[in-house]
Design a protein around this motif. Structure first.
Motif, PDB file in Angstrom:
ATOM      1  N   ARG A 188       7.373  33.126  71.921  1.00 36.94           N
ATOM      2  CA  ARG A 188       8.083  33.771  71.070  1.00 36.94           C
ATOM      3  C   ARG A 188       9.480  33.087  70.655  1.00 36.94           C
ATOM      4  NH1 ARG A 188       6.952  38.292  68.511  1.00 36.94           N
ATOM      5  NH2 ARG A 188       5.634  39.048  70.372  1.00 36.94           N
ATOM      6  N   ASN A 189      10.093  32.765  72.155  1.00 42.16           N
ATOM      7  CA  ASN A 189      11.292  32.042  71.935  1.00 42.16           C
ATOM      8  C   ASN A 189      11.353  30.693  71.330  1.00 42.16           C
ATOM      9  OD1 ASN A 189      12.579  34.128  73.294  1.00 42.16           O
ATOM     10  ND2 ASN A 189      12.463  33.141  75.250  1.00 42.16           N
ATOM     11  N   LEU A 190      10.082  29.944  71.681  1.00 44.55           N
ATOM     12  CA  LEU A 190       9.782  28.595  71.101  1.00 44.55           C
ATOM     13  C   LEU A 190       9.759  28.531  69.718  1.00 44.55           C
ATOM     14  CD1 LEU A 190       9.754  25.365  71.306  1.00 44.55           C
ATOM     15  CD2 LEU A 190       7.233  25.708  72.101  1.00 44.55           C
ATOM     16  N   LEU A 191       8.891  29.614  68.968  1.00 45.33           N
ATOM     17  CA  LEU A 191       8.914  29.890  67.823  1.00 45.33           C
ATOM     18  C   LEU A 191      10.011  30.319  67.151  1.00 45.33           C
ATOM     19  CD1 LEU A 191       6.589  30.374  65.437  1.00 45.33           C
ATOM     20  CD2 LEU A 191       6.539  32.730  66.154  1.00 45.33           C
ATOM     21  N   GLY A 192      10.888  30.977  67.621  1.00 44.50           N
ATOM     22  CA  GLY A 192      12.341  31.109  67.165  1.00 44.50           C
ATOM     23  C   GLY A 192      13.148  29.958  66.840  1.00 44.50           C
ATOM     24  N   LEU A 193      13.010  28.993  67.932  1.00 43.03           N
ATOM     25  CA  LEU A 193      13.627  27.662  67.879  1.00 43.03           C
ATOM     26  C   LEU A 193      13.269  26.794  66.498  1.00 43.03           C
ATOM     27  CD1 LEU A 193      14.060  26.700  71.554  1.00 43.03           C
ATOM     28  CD2 LEU A 193      15.965  27.109  69.949  1.00 43.03           C
ATOM     29  N   ILE A 194      11.794  26.914  66.697  1.00 43.00           N
ATOM     30  CA  ILE A 194      10.988  26.023  65.616  1.00 43.00           C
ATOM     31  C   ILE A 194      11.411  26.614  64.227  1.00 43.00           C
ATOM     32  CG2 ILE A 194       9.239  25.861  64.360  1.00 43.00           C
ATOM     33  CD1 ILE A 194       7.776  25.438  66.952  1.00 43.00           C
ATOM     34  N   TYR A 195      11.675  28.076  64.012  1.00 40.95           N
ATOM     35  CA  TYR A 195      12.148  28.468  62.658  1.00 40.95           C
ATOM     36  C   TYR A 195      13.851  28.049  62.636  1.00 40.95           C
ATOM     37  CZ  TYR A 195       8.229  31.623  62.055  1.00 40.95           C
ATOM     38  OH  TYR A 195       7.120  32.115  61.797  1.00 40.95           O
ATOM     39  N   TYR A 196      14.471  28.186  63.700  1.00 44.62           N
ATOM     40  CA  TYR A 196      15.749  27.868  63.576  1.00 44.62           C
ATOM     41  C   TYR A 196      15.967  26.367  63.196  1.00 44.62           C
ATOM     42  CZ  TYR A 196      20.928  27.518  64.473  1.00 44.62           C
ATOM     43  OH  TYR A 196      22.152  27.626  64.580  1.00 44.62           O
ATOM     44  N   GLU A 197      15.220  25.513  63.673  1.00 47.16           N
ATOM     45  CA  GLU A 197      15.182  24.064  63.253  1.00 47.16           C
ATOM     46  C   GLU A 197      14.804  23.778  61.865  1.00 47.16           C
ATOM     47  OE1 GLU A 197      15.688  19.886  64.134  1.00 47.16           O
ATOM     48  OE2 GLU A 197      16.317  21.715  65.199  1.00 47.16           O
ATOM     49  N   MET A 198      13.926  24.576  61.463  1.00 51.14           N
ATOM     50  CA  MET A 198      13.560  24.356  59.788  1.00 51.14           C
ATOM     51  C   MET A 198      14.458  25.040  59.125  1.00 51.14           C
ATOM     52  SD  MET A 198       9.419  24.684  60.479  1.00 51.14           S
ATOM     53  CE  MET A 198       8.968  24.630  58.900  1.00 51.14           C
ATOM     54  N   GLY A 199      15.750  25.487  59.434  1.00 56.97           N
ATOM     55  CA  GLY A 199      16.559  26.424  58.478  1.00 56.97           C
ATOM     56  C   GLY A 199      16.367  27.877  58.323  1.00 56.97           C
ATOM     57  N   GLU A 200      15.341  28.335  59.022  1.00 55.03           N
ATOM     58  CA  GLU A 200      14.851  29.795  58.999  1.00 55.03           C
ATOM     59  C   GLU A 200      15.604  30.611  60.091  1.00 55.03           C
ATOM     60  OE1 GLU A 200      13.301  30.694  56.459  1.00 55.03           O
ATOM     61  OE2 GLU A 200      12.417  28.618  55.542  1.00 55.03           O
ATOM     62  N   THR A 201      17.109  30.806  59.720  1.00 57.14           N
ATOM     63  CA  THR A 201      17.728  31.532  60.701  1.00 57.14           C
ATOM     64  C   THR A 201      17.308  32.992  60.909  1.00 57.14           C
ATOM     65  OG1 THR A 201      19.672  29.761  60.088  1.00 57.14           O
ATOM     66  CG2 THR A 201      20.268  31.802  61.582  1.00 57.14           C
ATOM     67  N   ALA A 202      17.121  33.692  59.775  1.00 54.10           N
ATOM     68  CA  ALA A 202      16.735  35.031  59.918  1.00 54.10           C
ATOM     69  C   ALA A 202      15.413  35.216  60.678  1.00 54.10           C
ATOM     70  CB  ALA A 202      16.707  35.834  58.560  1.00 54.10           C
ATOM     71  N   ASP A 203      14.457  34.425  60.352  1.00 59.51           N
ATOM     72  CA  ASP A 203      13.187  34.637  60.969  1.00 59.51           C
ATOM     73  C   ASP A 203      13.363  34.211  62.444  1.00 59.51           C
ATOM     74  OD1 ASP A 203      11.826  34.903  58.885  1.00 59.51           O
ATOM     75  OD2 ASP A 203      11.185  33.002  58.348  1.00 59.51           O
ATOM     76  N   ALA A 204      14.176  33.243  62.957  1.00 63.53           N
ATOM     77  CA  ALA A 204      14.397  32.939  64.319  1.00 63.53           C
ATOM     78  C   ALA A 204      15.009  34.000  64.839  1.00 63.53           C
ATOM     79  CB  ALA A 204      15.463  31.726  64.422  1.00 63.53           C
ATOM     80  N   LEU A 205      16.181  34.627  64.480  1.00 68.25           N
ATOM     81  CA  LEU A 205      16.736  35.865  65.129  1.00 68.25           C
ATOM     82  C   LEU A 205      15.956  36.972  65.267  1.00 68.25           C
ATOM     83  CD1 LEU A 205      20.115  35.898  63.149  1.00 68.25           C
ATOM     84  CD2 LEU A 205      19.683  35.219  65.357  1.00 68.25           C
ATOM     85  N   ILE A 206      15.083  37.158  64.456  1.00 66.67           N
ATOM     86  CA  ILE A 206      13.889  38.352  64.483  1.00 66.67           C
ATOM     87  C   ILE A 206      13.000  37.976  65.794  1.00 66.67           C
ATOM     88  CG2 ILE A 206      11.700  39.243  63.557  1.00 66.67           C
ATOM     89  CD1 ILE A 206      12.876  38.941  60.695  1.00 66.67           C
ATOM     90  N   GLN A 207      12.704  36.766  66.063  1.00 67.09           N
ATOM     91  CA  GLN A 207      11.727  36.404  67.137  1.00 67.09           C
ATOM     92  C   GLN A 207      12.608  36.923  68.326  1.00 67.09           C
ATOM     93  OE1 GLN A 207       8.686  35.978  66.909  1.00 67.09           O
ATOM     94  NE2 GLN A 207       8.569  36.123  64.928  1.00 67.09           N
ATOM     95  N   TRP A 208      13.954  36.446  68.445  1.00 69.82           N
ATOM     96  CA  TRP A 208      14.445  36.363  69.722  1.00 69.82           C
ATOM     97  C   TRP A 208      14.789  38.021  69.874  1.00 69.82           C
ATOM     98  CZ3 TRP A 208      18.133  31.971  67.627  1.00 69.82           C
ATOM     99  CH2 TRP A 208      17.305  30.533  67.576  1.00 69.82           C
ATOM    100  N   VAL A 209      15.438  38.691  68.828  1.00 69.56           N
ATOM    101  CA  VAL A 209      15.471  40.088  68.950  1.00 69.56           C
ATOM    102  C   VAL A 209      14.201  40.798  69.528  1.00 69.56           C
ATOM    103  CG1 VAL A 209      15.720  42.360  67.896  1.00 69.56           C
ATOM    104  CG2 VAL A 209      17.226  40.184  67.222  1.00 69.56           C
ATOM    105  N   ILE A 210      13.154  40.514  69.026  1.00 69.96           N
ATOM    106  CA  ILE A 210      11.889  41.166  69.359  1.00 69.96           C
ATOM    107  C   ILE A 210      11.832  40.723  71.073  1.00 69.96           C
ATOM    108  CG2 ILE A 210       9.447  41.285  69.302  1.00 69.96           C
ATOM    109  CD1 ILE A 210       9.793  40.826  66.103  1.00 69.96           C
ATOM    110  N   SER A 211      11.829  39.459  71.337  1.00 70.30           N
ATOM    111  CA  SER A 211      11.562  39.049  72.768  1.00 70.30           C
ATOM    112  C   SER A 211      12.744  39.850  73.772  1.00 70.30           C
ATOM    113  CB  SER A 211      12.039  37.473  72.797  1.00 70.30           C
ATOM    114  OG  SER A 211      11.969  36.995  73.911  1.00 70.30           O
TER     115      SER A 211
END
Length: 440
Positions: free
Chosen positions: A54-77
């Motif tokens: 889940r943390n790596l998925l958040g990093l991938i979203y952040y790398e692609m410019g999807e900051t909101a999706d990344a934060l959701i994954q990290w908050v759930i984690s």
């Protein structure tokens, strides 16, 4: 044995999740972000507690410019694993950067505005808006893809190809970028050039072991013989050329010219048919893209609402932990609890509510009493009002509020509260005290 079977089942699921996580990690190292994201989602399908995935998925979203999706994954984690979780560091890094969350929110709004302009015949304005977005956020993959689509619509295939190349540098196997790049290559003729290069690279026959190179035998001749041979050869060559070769060459040239005309006509017909098919495919792709973009915009709005509530709840918790109780209570009262529906938000809201109804209420009544004893009745009344807002039916806070009003000469308002205490809480000790203060 019946108890061992579920344990074996869970162990198997965790092993499968770990396999998908390792495969996703390898894809991410190769900059195949889309492929890595799909594998990580499969890992979470088998085990939602696989926080590394889940943390790596958040990093991938952040790398692609999807900051909101990344934060959701990290908050759930963080909610699944509060201790020793790398997501805590990622969240702090994002929040530590000044204006990072505000910038992400602005980028989403600007992208939605550009998408609306593109859908309502404002392609030029959309291109300007997207270029500004990319200048501020070069890794925003969706902005690059939408910009390439607009360039293709204007038949500026060179700029479209540049935008797609930037996407493929970020995510080398992005499916949308690969499809659009194939179309750009077809329209610019680049695909045919690449095919010809491949054909030429494999068209030369290599020499086999059975091929034999015969050595040439040099014969010795005198100077006179050489001159005679050359003269005779020249005459025979000219006669053969005029009588035999020249008519054949002319016929061959005519045949080749006719064949080229036929070939060009056939290619022109094929190109026209291909162009019609390409336009049909493009229209279908555009319609599909518009539908996906609309759904994506709605999802991003939900993410923005989720993020706003999470930030407000986190601010309340931070304020009461740091002693800023007045601000914490003010923010807590202003929250619409009907909007708190997601599991991570509910957990945080319950924690804050429990604190407010216990330590928060006790602290406010204590501060109000201290302020009253110090002669600051206005401040004391404010503290008692905040305590009542947290626990509206608590007779203690109501009684203290009424006593302050009575001290200030607001007898009618005080008597109304005393009557309420006696009527709603007749069994409490404050009912008798309210009657005494009321005078009956």
């Amino acid at each position: 044995m019946p108890r061992e079977e579920p344990m074996k089942y869970n162990v198997t699921l965790n092993r499968i999740a770990n396999v998908y996580y390792n495969l996703g990690l390898e894809r991410a190292k190769l900059h195949d972000l889309s492929g890595a994201a799909e594998l990580l989602k499969k890992s979470l399908h088998f085990s939602k507690y696989q926080t590394d995935a889940r943390n790596l998925l958040g990093l991938i979203y952040y790398e692609m410019g999807e900051t909101a999706d990344a934060l959701i994954q990290w908050v759930i984690s963080m909610n699944l694993q509060p201790a020793s979780n790398r997501a805590d560091y990622y969240l702090e890094e994002v929040q530590r950067k000044p204006g990072q969350l505000e910038l992400a929110s602005q980028m989403v709004k600007k992208f939605n505005q550009a998408l609306w302009q593109a859908q309502h015949e404002g392609e030029d304005l959309a291109i300007l808006q997207l270029n500004r977005i990319i200048d501020e956020k070069p890794y925003f993959v969706k902005a690059h893809i939408l910009l390439s689509l607009l360039y293709m619509q204007k038949e500026d295939h060179v700029r479209a190809g540049r935008s797609l190349m930037k996407v493929l540098k970020i995510d080398r196997n992005n499916p949308k970028a690969l499809i659009l790049m194939d179309e750009v290559k077809r329209r610019t003729g680049r695909a045919e050039i690449e095919q010809n290069k491949l054909k030429n690279a494999f068209s030369h026959r290599q020499m086999s072991d059975d091929d034999v190179i015969l050595p040439q035998i040099k014969a010795q001749a005198t100077a006179g013989q050489v001159v005679r041979y050359l003269s005779v050869g020249l005459c025979l060559g000219l006669i053969s050329f005029w009588l035999l070769l020249l008519p054949s060459i002319r016929r061959k040239i005519n045949v080749q010219a006719n064949q080229q005309v036929i070939t060009y006509s056939q290619e022109l017909s094929d190109k026209n048919a291909s162009l019609t098919e390409l336009q049909t495919n493009y229209d279908a792709l555009q319609e599909s893209y518009n539908d996906v973009s609309t759904r994506l915009a709605a999802f991003e709005q939900q993410n923005a609402d989720f993020l706003g509530l999470y930030q407000k709840l986190s601010s309340i918790r931070s304020n009461y932990q740091s002693g800023n109780l007045t601000q914490a209570v003010t923010d807590y009262i202003s929250i619409d609890r009907s909007q708190v529906t997601e599991e991570p938000l509910l957990s945080l809201m319950n924690e804050i509510t429990q604190y407010m109804q216990n330590e928060g209420y006790d602290t406010l009544t204590s501060l109000g009493t201290s302020a009253w004893n110090g002669g600051n009745t206005a401040q004391a009344e404010a503290y008692f009002d905040q305590a009542i807002s947290i626990r509206p039916d608590e007779p203690e806070a109501l009684y203290l509020k009424a006593r302050i009003l009575q001290t200030n000469g607001q007898t009618a308002e005080a008597n109304a509260i005393f009557d309420r205490i006696v009527g709603e809480h007749p069994e409490s000790s404050y009912a008798e005290r309210a009657q005494t203060a009321r005078g009956y």
